[in-house]
Design an enzyme around this catalytic site. Structure first.
Site, PDB file in Angstrom:
ATOM      1  N   LYS A   7       0.892  -1.201   0.050  1.00 49.17           N
ATOM      2  CA  LYS A   7       0.093  -0.128  -0.137  1.00 49.17           C
ATOM      3  C   LYS A   7       0.720   1.279   0.007  1.00 49.17           C
ATOM      4  CE  LYS A   7       0.984   1.224   4.389  1.00 49.17           C
ATOM      5  NZ  LYS A   7       1.582   2.368   4.855  1.00 49.17           N
ATOM      6  N   ASP A 132      -2.785  -1.093  10.452  1.00 46.92           N
ATOM      7  CA  ASP A 132      -2.896  -0.736   9.074  1.00 46.92           C
ATOM      8  C   ASP A 132      -3.669  -2.216   8.508  1.00 46.92           C
ATOM      9  OD1 ASP A 132      -1.666   1.400   8.915  1.00 46.92           O
ATOM     10  OD2 ASP A 132       0.014   0.673   8.004  1.00 46.92           O
TER      11      ASP A 132
END
Length: 282
Positions: A7, A132
């Site tokens: 990401k 996350d």
């Protein structure tokens, strides 16, 4: 095999600090079609075995193993799993390698074991493993708030990214505990997202402490507006196509590691799982 994609934090604003020491954030997550890969095989004896260890990380401390055991406990399954990791993402790079591995483990084993807990429960389990992890479980590009777990799905442009990997691993805890870190960036609303704008509050701290990152930022900024992702160390710039990214990559020093990847609003993991379900007629 299932992907555990990288990401990027397209921006990262630190808006405050809670009484428990955790920081409140606003950030914009987008996935990349590049990352680690995980293989799974069911076991009948309840054992969890990761057959490709990571140097310096004890088997039972690995997020993959922890995720598998957490799902075991919460689902009540008597099954176990053999696990294999093809590690491509750097540790301490700010691109979510460990968190993504944990999310892929949760989703992969939920499917393999037939737990069917659903994304809400899996995301809640993921939050126990790291802030996350939920965004990887949910699998949509998102505007994130809180400690990163309050997610609003968004639709972004999907450019190509050149991601440079400085030869350093950075501790998230070190950067968030730095006294010089800015912790009062004004809160914005999701409707006012600064796509292509914003900034990363962690970047000045990392640049001051890690010349390796500062030097790569200076280098990449000669070709494209560049920014650090997360708490570092990876640095990225966006391009309208892969060819333009490749042209810049060929001007980088041969000693600098990098990769080129396409931005994705739907995680490659979820794309793969949807194809598997379609092929199975689910």
């Amino acid at each position: 095999m299932l992907p555990a994609p990288a990401k990027l934090n397209l921006f990262l604003h630190v808006t405050g600090r809670r009484a428990d020491g955790y920081h409140t954030l606003q950030t914009l997550f987008q996935f990349l079609d590049y990352g680690d890969w995980l293989g799974f095989r069911c076991r009948d004896d309840g054992q969890i075995r990761l057959h490709t260890p990571i140097a310096g990380v004890a088997h039972d401390d690995n997020l993959i193993v922890r995720a598998a055991r957490l799902l075991q406990q919460q689902s009540g399954t008597a099954l176990g799993a053999d696990l294999w990791l093809d590690k491509r993402l750097p540790m301490g790079g700010g691109i979510g390698g460990g968190s993504s591995d944990a999310a892929t483990t949760l989703l992969g084993l939920d499917h393999l074991w037939g737990c069917e807990l659903g994304l809400e429960r899996l995301a809640a389990l993921g939050l126990q493993l790291g802030a996350d992890v939920p965004v990887f479980v949910r699998g949509r590009a998102a505007f994130a708030e809180g400690v990163g777990e309050q997610l609003t799905p968004v639709t972004l442009d999907e450019p190509w990214y050149l991601v440079a990997v400085p030869a350093v691993s950075i501790s998230t805890a070190e950067i968030f505990s730095a006294p010089e870190l800015t912790r009062h960036t004004p809160v914005i609303k999701v409707c006012g997202l600064p796509e292509g704008g914003g900034h990363n509050d962690c970047q000045p701290v990392v640049e001051a402490r890690y010349p390796e990152v500062r030097n790569v930022l200076n280098l990449l900024n000669k070709f494209v507006q560049s920014r650090m992702t997360g708490t570092g160390a990876c640095v990225f710039g966006s391009f309208p196509n892969a060819s333009d990214a490749d042209k810049v990559s060929r001007q980088l020093p041969v000693t600098l590691k990098y990769f080129i990847a396409h931005g994705c609003n739907l995680s490659p993991l979820h794309q793969r799982l949807e194809r598997c379900k379609a092929e199975a007629g689910v």
